[in-house]
Design a protein around this motif. Structure first.
Motif, PDB file in Angstrom:
ATOM      1  N   ARG A   3      -8.614   3.571   3.334  1.00 41.53           N
ATOM      2  CA  ARG A   3      -9.074   2.238   3.729  1.00 41.53           C
ATOM      3  C   ARG A   3      -9.349   2.161   5.221  1.00 41.53           C
ATOM      4  O   ARG A   3     -10.378   1.616   5.651  1.00 41.53           O
ATOM      5  CB  ARG A   3      -8.025   1.187   3.334  1.00 41.53           C
ATOM      6  CG  ARG A   3      -8.386  -0.223   3.808  1.00 41.53           C
ATOM      7  CD  ARG A   3      -7.310  -1.235   3.469  1.00 41.53           C
ATOM      8  NE  ARG A   3      -6.003  -0.890   4.015  1.00 41.53           N
ATOM      9  CZ  ARG A   3      -5.654  -1.053   5.297  1.00 41.53           C
ATOM     10  NH1 ARG A   3      -6.541  -1.506   6.188  1.00 41.53           N
ATOM     11  NH2 ARG A   3      -4.436  -0.736   5.711  1.00 41.53           N
ATOM     12  N   GLU A   4      -8.433   2.694   6.033  1.00 48.11           N
ATOM     13  CA  GLU A   4      -8.603   2.613   7.481  1.00 48.11           C
ATOM     14  C   GLU A   4      -9.814   3.409   7.963  1.00 48.11           C
ATOM     15  O   GLU A   4     -10.526   2.973   8.869  1.00 48.11           O
ATOM     16  CB  GLU A   4      -7.335   3.098   8.179  1.00 48.11           C
ATOM     17  CG  GLU A   4      -6.189   2.092   8.135  1.00 48.11           C
ATOM     18  CD  GLU A   4      -6.464   0.850   8.980  1.00 48.11           C
ATOM     19  OE1 GLU A   4      -7.329   0.901   9.867  1.00 48.11           O
ATOM     20  OE2 GLU A   4      -5.803  -0.175   8.738  1.00 48.11           O
TER      21      GLU A   4
ATOM     22  N   ARG B 101     -12.529   3.912   6.318  1.00 50.96           N
ATOM     23  CA  ARG B 101     -13.722   3.131   5.984  1.00 50.96           C
ATOM     24  C   ARG B 101     -13.869   1.918   6.896  1.00 50.96           C
ATOM     25  O   ARG B 101     -14.974   1.593   7.353  1.00 50.96           O
ATOM     26  CB  ARG B 101     -13.660   2.680   4.527  1.00 50.96           C
ATOM     27  CG  ARG B 101     -14.960   2.021   4.081  1.00 50.96           C
ATOM     28  CD  ARG B 101     -14.890   1.505   2.681  1.00 50.96           C
ATOM     29  NE  ARG B 101     -16.130   0.817   2.344  1.00 50.96           N
ATOM     30  CZ  ARG B 101     -16.256  -0.055   1.366  1.00 50.96           C
ATOM     31  NH1 ARG B 101     -15.209  -0.329   0.598  1.00 50.96           N
ATOM     32  NH2 ARG B 101     -17.400  -0.651   1.120  1.00 50.96           N
ATOM     33  N   GLU B 102     -12.755   1.210   7.169  1.00 50.23           N
ATOM     34  CA  GLU B 102     -12.851   0.021   8.007  1.00 50.23           C
ATOM     35  C   GLU B 102     -13.274   0.358   9.427  1.00 50.23           C
ATOM     36  O   GLU B 102     -14.016  -0.404  10.059  1.00 50.23           O
ATOM     37  CB  GLU B 102     -11.506  -0.713   8.018  1.00 50.23           C
ATOM     38  CG  GLU B 102     -11.177  -1.408   6.699  1.00 50.23           C
ATOM     39  CD  GLU B 102      -9.847  -2.144   6.735  1.00 50.23           C
ATOM     40  OE1 GLU B 102      -9.166  -2.070   7.787  1.00 50.23           O
ATOM     41  OE2 GLU B 102      -9.497  -2.778   5.730  1.00 50.23           O
TER      42      GLU B 102
ATOM     43  N   GLN C 173      -3.612   5.582   0.222  1.00 52.17           N
ATOM     44  CA  GLN C 173      -4.497   4.426   0.103  1.00 52.17           C
ATOM     45  C   GLN C 173      -4.843   3.869   1.482  1.00 52.17           C
ATOM     46  O   GLN C 173      -5.996   3.527   1.773  1.00 52.17           O
ATOM     47  CB  GLN C 173      -3.785   3.379  -0.747  1.00 52.17           C
ATOM     48  CG  GLN C 173      -4.495   2.069  -0.959  1.00 52.17           C
ATOM     49  CD  GLN C 173      -3.639   1.131  -1.798  1.00 52.17           C
ATOM     50  OE1 GLN C 173      -2.549   1.491  -2.248  1.00 52.17           O
ATOM     51  NE2 GLN C 173      -4.116  -0.080  -2.011  1.00 52.17           N
ATOM     52  N   THR C 174      -3.836   3.791   2.348  1.00 47.25           N
ATOM     53  CA  THR C 174      -4.050   3.291   3.705  1.00 47.25           C
ATOM     54  C   THR C 174      -5.032   4.169   4.473  1.00 47.25           C
ATOM     55  O   THR C 174      -5.930   3.669   5.164  1.00 47.25           O
ATOM     56  CB  THR C 174      -2.719   3.238   4.472  1.00 47.25           C
ATOM     57  OG1 THR C 174      -1.817   2.378   3.786  1.00 47.25           O
ATOM     58  CG2 THR C 174      -2.921   2.733   5.897  1.00 47.25           C
TER      59      THR C 174
ATOM     60  N   ALA D 191      -5.145   3.046  -6.732  1.00 49.32           N
ATOM     61  CA  ALA D 191      -5.797   3.275  -5.437  1.00 49.32           C
ATOM     62  C   ALA D 191      -5.358   4.584  -4.783  1.00 49.32           C
ATOM     63  O   ALA D 191      -6.203   5.315  -4.246  1.00 49.32           O
ATOM     64  CB  ALA D 191      -5.549   2.089  -4.503  1.00 49.32           C
TER      65      ALA D 191
ATOM     66  N   GLU E  62       0.820  -1.203   0.000  1.00 52.08           N
ATOM     67  CA  GLU E  62       0.000   0.000   0.000  1.00 52.08           C
ATOM     68  C   GLU E  62       0.856   1.257   0.000  1.00 52.08           C
ATOM     69  O   GLU E  62       1.966   1.269   0.532  1.00 52.08           O
ATOM     70  CB  GLU E  62      -0.902   0.048   1.234  1.00 52.08           C
ATOM     71  CG  GLU E  62      -2.171  -0.755   1.113  1.00 52.08           C
ATOM     72  CD  GLU E  62      -3.110  -0.499   2.278  1.00 52.08           C
ATOM     73  OE1 GLU E  62      -4.324  -0.673   2.098  1.00 52.08           O
ATOM     74  OE2 GLU E  62      -2.647  -0.142   3.375  1.00 52.08           O
TER      75      GLU E  62
ATOM     76  N   ARG F   1     -16.869   6.273   3.542  1.00 55.00           N
ATOM     77  CA  ARG F   1     -15.962   6.455   2.406  1.00 55.00           C
ATOM     78  C   ARG F   1     -15.611   7.937   2.298  1.00 55.00           C
ATOM     79  O   ARG F   1     -16.509   8.776   2.236  1.00 55.00           O
ATOM     80  CB  ARG F   1     -16.614   5.995   1.104  1.00 55.00           C
ATOM     81  CG  ARG F   1     -16.834   4.491   0.990  1.00 55.00           C
ATOM     82  CD  ARG F   1     -17.557   4.194  -0.321  1.00 55.00           C
ATOM     83  NE  ARG F   1     -17.775   2.775  -0.515  1.00 55.00           N
ATOM     84  CZ  ARG F   1     -16.970   1.968  -1.201  1.00 55.00           C
ATOM     85  NH1 ARG F   1     -15.865   2.482  -1.744  1.00 55.00           N
ATOM     86  NH2 ARG F   1     -17.226   0.688  -1.348  1.00 55.00           N
TER      87      ARG F   1
END
Length: 338
Positions: A79-80, A82-83, A75-76, A210, A71, A88
């Motif tokens: 993603r984090e 969202r997780e 990008q990280t 990404a 990554e 988003r």
């Protein structure tokens, strides 16, 4: 991974310009992570930021997480967020880097961006309390300062609040991308514009999809040279957009004195939409210079750093969506290590 940042608030009314440059190079002994100060405006126009209450640590902090193998930092961060929150987001201006030791000689380095959460994104969140995150909380900046558990988070909040005070929190990005690795001239018998990407170049073109999407890029403008078109093709497929191919930013036109960088850059700035411009190493300094001119930003060494890109790397210039006179708010450079 390498991430260079240069931040500047160009306040023409006061006649001042703040520039600071930071270069962060990966240290294999450090743990890298990324996150965001996620923000929204209420129906009454009040600013709120998102805090997370972590289950395991019984603390209150900003959403963030460790970089997964392969990554890039932007990008990280997306993603984090969202997780951990189900929301988003697209990244805005970088708001700092926190560093602290997890244990002796093991440093953690966390990069943060501002990131607006739209009403639609919040409605679509399917977050429920879980074994990692006990709760989410939207709070004022004042309340955030009281609730956050760690001093390093307060330092990030300081930089975020400076953007708020300057009136440049809401921004849009223009990414300037150098094409990925292509066959050398000695390996190619045809015209220079026809040189294709190497196998490594194709991997680079996939790796940047990404990270560029993390900034919400929706428009693609590229030199019509094959190596540039091939570089942006994976991104175009991912966002389902047709690239605009133009010789006006090609190396051939630049060498012949027929390029028109001002026309291309000016159109992108006037549109106010997130975009990427893909071109060639020798052309990039002119593109960044035109971007500074189009936004009324003072020139400085940061432009040279932002344009001195490795193949497959890109610089993101953040421009104010609400205060055009602010110039370039920040420039950051991302380099895929492939």
């Amino acid at each position: 991974m390498t991430l260079r940042q240069a931040q500047g608030t160009n306040r023409q009314a006061q006649g001042t310009n703040r520039q600071e440059a930071v270069e962060v190079v990966r240290d294999d002994k450090a743990v890298y992570a990324a996150g965001a100060v996620v923000w929204r405006l209420t129906a009454e126009g009040k600013l709120r930021i998102l805090l997370i209450h972590r289950t395991k640590y019984h603390d209150v902090t900003l959403p963030k997480g460790k970089v997964d193998p392969g990554e890039m930092l932007a990008q990280t961060a997306v993603r984090e967020v969202r997780e951990e929150t189900g929301i988003r987001v697209h990244l805005g201006v970088p708001v700092g880097v926190s560093r602290y030791f997890m244990r002796p000689k093991r440093q953690k380095v966390v990069h943060y961006w501002a990131a607006e959460a739209t009403d639609e994104a919040i409605r679509r969140s399917a977050f429920v309390p879980n074994h990692e995150i006990a709760a989410l909380e939207w709070v004022s900046l004042k309340r955030a300062r009281k609730n956050l558990s760690y001093p390093v988070d307060l330092e990030i909040l300081d930089e975020f609040e400076r953007l708020v005070d300057d009136g440049v929190l809401r921004t849009y990005p223009i990414a300037v991308l150098r094409h990925a690795k292509a066959l050398s001239r000695s390996e190619w018998d045809g015209p220079d514009a026809g040189r294709p990407l190497t196998e490594r170049g194709h991997r680079q073109s996939e790796a940047i999809v990404a990270p560029l999407r993390a900034f919400g890029v929706r428009r693609i403008v590229t030199s019509d040279a094959v190596r540039c078109v091939q570089t942006v093709t994976p991104l175009a497929n991912a966002i389902e957009r047709t690239p605009v191919m133009t010789e006006l930013i090609s190396q051939d036109a630049w060498e012949d004195g027929a390029a028109d960088l001002r026309k291309v850059v000016g159109k992108r700035v006037r549109s106010g939409k997130p975009a990427v411009i893909c071109s060639h190493g020798p052309v990039l300094p002119g593109i960044l210079s035109e971007l500074a001119l189009a936004t009324g930003t003072m020139h400085g060494s940061y432009l040279g750093s932002a344009s001195a890109l490795e193949v497959g790397a890109f610089s993101v210039a953040h421009l104010s969506a609400t205060n055009p006179g602010s110039g370039i708010i920040s420039i950051e450079t991302h380099v895929p290590k492939i």
